[in-house]
Write a protein that holds these residues in place. Structure first.
Motif, short mmCIF file in Angstrom:
data_model
loop_
_atom_site.label_atom_id
_atom_site.label_comp_id
_atom_site.label_asym_id
_atom_site.label_seq_id
_atom_site.Cartn_x
_atom_site.Cartn_y
_atom_site.Cartn_z
N ASP A 184 23.73 -26.60 -97.36
CA ASP A 184 24.27 -27.94 -97.58
C ASP A 184 23.62 -28.96 -96.65
O ASP A 184 23.31 -30.08 -97.05
CB ASP A 184 25.79 -27.96 -97.39
N LEU A 185 23.39 -28.56 -95.40
CA LEU A 185 22.74 -29.46 -94.44
C LEU A 185 21.29 -29.73 -94.85
O LEU A 185 20.81 -30.87 -94.73
CB LEU A 185 22.80 -28.87 -93.03
N ASP A 186 20.60 -28.72 -95.35
CA ASP A 186 19.24 -28.92 -95.86
C ASP A 186 19.25 -29.88 -97.04
O ASP A 186 18.37 -30.74 -97.18
CB ASP A 186 18.61 -27.60 -96.27
N GLN A 187 20.25 -29.76 -97.91
CA GLN A 187 20.36 -30.66 -99.06
C GLN A 187 20.67 -32.09 -98.61
O GLN A 187 20.17 -33.04 -99.21
CB GLN A 187 21.44 -30.17 -100.02
N ILE A 188 21.47 -32.22 -97.58
CA ILE A 188 21.76 -33.56 -97.05
C ILE A 188 20.47 -34.19 -96.51
O ILE A 188 20.20 -35.36 -96.77
CB ILE A 188 22.84 -33.49 -95.95
N ALA A 189 19.66 -33.40 -95.79
CA ALA A 189 18.39 -33.92 -95.29
C ALA A 189 17.49 -34.36 -96.44
O ALA A 189 16.87 -35.42 -96.38
CB ALA A 189 17.69 -32.87 -94.43
N ALA A 190 17.44 -33.55 -97.49
CA ALA A 190 16.62 -33.91 -98.67
C ALA A 190 17.15 -35.16 -99.35
O ALA A 190 16.37 -36.02 -99.79
CB ALA A 190 16.58 -32.74 -99.64
N ARG A 191 18.49 -35.28 -99.44
CA ARG A 191 19.08 -36.46 -100.08
C ARG A 191 18.81 -37.73 -99.26
O ARG A 191 18.54 -38.79 -99.81
CB ARG A 191 20.58 -36.26 -100.26
N ILE A 192 18.88 -37.60 -97.94
CA ILE A 192 18.58 -38.75 -97.08
C ILE A 192 17.13 -39.19 -97.29
O ILE A 192 16.85 -40.38 -97.38
CB ILE A 192 18.84 -38.40 -95.59
N LEU A 193 16.23 -38.24 -97.38
CA LEU A 193 14.82 -38.56 -97.60
C LEU A 193 14.62 -39.20 -98.97
O LEU A 193 13.84 -40.13 -99.12
CB LEU A 193 13.96 -37.31 -97.47
N GLU A 194 15.35 -38.71 -99.94
CA GLU A 194 15.23 -39.22 -101.31
C GLU A 194 15.75 -40.65 -101.43
O GLU A 194 15.15 -41.48 -102.10
CB GLU A 194 16.04 -38.32 -102.24
N ARG A 195 16.91 -40.90 -100.80
CA ARG A 195 17.55 -42.21 -100.91
C ARG A 195 17.91 -42.72 -99.52
O ARG A 195 19.06 -42.64 -99.11
CB ARG A 195 18.80 -42.11 -101.77
N PRO A 196 16.92 -43.23 -98.79
CA PRO A 196 17.17 -43.60 -97.39
C PRO A 196 18.16 -44.74 -97.20
O PRO A 196 18.73 -44.88 -96.13
CB PRO A 196 15.78 -44.00 -96.89
N ARG A 197 18.40 -45.53 -98.24
CA ARG A 197 19.35 -46.64 -98.09
C ARG A 197 20.79 -46.17 -98.22
O ARG A 197 21.71 -46.90 -97.87
CB ARG A 197 19.08 -47.71 -99.14
N GLU A 198 21.01 -44.98 -98.73
CA GLU A 198 22.36 -44.47 -98.96
C GLU A 198 22.72 -43.41 -97.94
O GLU A 198 23.08 -42.30 -98.28
CB GLU A 198 22.45 -43.89 -100.37
N THR A 199 22.61 -43.73 -96.67
CA THR A 199 22.86 -42.73 -95.63
C THR A 199 24.07 -43.04 -94.77
O THR A 199 24.32 -42.36 -93.79
CB THR A 199 21.63 -42.61 -94.71
N SER A 200 24.85 -44.05 -95.14
CA SER A 200 25.95 -44.46 -94.27
C SER A 200 27.00 -43.37 -94.11
O SER A 200 27.63 -43.26 -93.06
CB SER A 200 26.60 -45.73 -94.82
N ASP A 201 27.20 -42.53 -95.13
CA ASP A 201 28.22 -41.49 -95.04
C ASP A 201 27.75 -40.26 -94.28
O ASP A 201 28.53 -39.36 -94.02
CB ASP A 201 28.70 -41.10 -96.44
N THR A 202 26.49 -40.21 -93.90
CA THR A 202 25.98 -39.00 -93.24
C THR A 202 26.18 -39.01 -91.73
O THR A 202 26.16 -37.95 -91.12
CB THR A 202 24.49 -38.81 -93.54
N THR A 203 26.40 -40.16 -91.12
CA THR A 203 26.54 -40.21 -89.67
C THR A 203 27.74 -39.40 -89.20
O THR A 203 27.61 -38.53 -88.33
CB THR A 203 26.67 -41.67 -89.20
N ALA A 204 28.90 -39.68 -89.76
CA ALA A 204 30.11 -38.94 -89.37
C ALA A 204 30.01 -37.48 -89.78
O ALA A 204 30.44 -36.58 -89.05
CB ALA A 204 31.34 -39.58 -90.00
N LEU A 205 29.41 -37.23 -90.94
CA LEU A 205 29.26 -35.87 -91.43
C LEU A 205 28.39 -35.04 -90.50
O LEU A 205 28.72 -33.89 -90.17
CB LEU A 205 28.65 -35.91 -92.84
#
Length: 193
Positions: A91-112
């Motif tokens: 799941d963490l690897d997928q989050i990293a890939a998603r952040i790379l894919e859509r760098p503007r949509e990362t606000s929910d990842t800080t707390a996560l």
């Protein structure tokens, strides 16, 4: 010969041009570091300023590092804990890939990622307890194992809820977009009559 030594100068110029041309043909992964390639990818995908790109890179690196640390902590975990560790690391690897894919949509990842850091520490501490325990401490090892499993399940649930929320937001956005488009098309049909 144009002047004395011009043949050497001409040969040096041709060698320089050939070296420069070959350098331009090299693949990007050889010429640039991974961080430079990541920065350029983020710039092309709309990360915005250099400062924002750096923040995004930090999140990607952190998510990948947490996944790697979780996997590395496994020193003979039981099958259920091993499977849960792998699930959360994936799941963490997928989050990293998603952040790379859509760098503007990362606000929910800080707390996560902050919560994931605590889970990583719990897994590493359980690994240390397993390593340092003697034969008389099976109850203590089992207790820490149960705590780690509970923590990882909570984290997995939070990550799943975050992904569901993101998908539902996209569905809502799609509904608004199609609703507006349908209304515009209907009004255009009415103006043609």
């Amino acid at each position: 010969m144009i002047f004395p030594g011009s043949d050497a100068l001409l040969l040096a110029g041709l060698t320089l041009a050939l070296a420069f041309g070959l350098g331009l043909m090299l693949p990007d992964r050889i010429v640039f570091t991974e961080a430079e390639l990541l920065r350029e990818t983020l710039r092309l995908r709309g990360a915005g300023s250099a400062e924002n790109a750096e923040r995004v890179i930090v999140r990607i690196v952190r998510a990948r590092a947490y996944a790697r640390r979780m996997r590395d902590a496994d020193n003979g975990f039981r099958a259920d804990l091993r499977a849960l560790v792998e699930e959360v690391a994936s799941d963490l690897d997928q989050i990293a890939a998603r952040i790379l894919e859509r760098p503007r949509e990362t606000s929910d990842t800080t707390a996560l990622l902050a919560r994931a850091g605590l889970a990583v520490e719990a897994v590493e501490r359980h690994s240390e307890i397993r390593r340092d325990s003697t034969n008389g401490n099976e109850d203590l090892v089992q207790e820490t194992r149960d705590r780690v499993i509970a923590t990882l399940r909570h984290l997995a649930d939070v990550m799943d809820a975050t992904m569901r929320q993101r998908v539902m937001q996209k569905v809502t956005d799609l509904g608004v977009t199609t609703g507006v488009a349908d209304d515009l098309y209907e009004s255009m049909k009415g103006n043609d009559r």
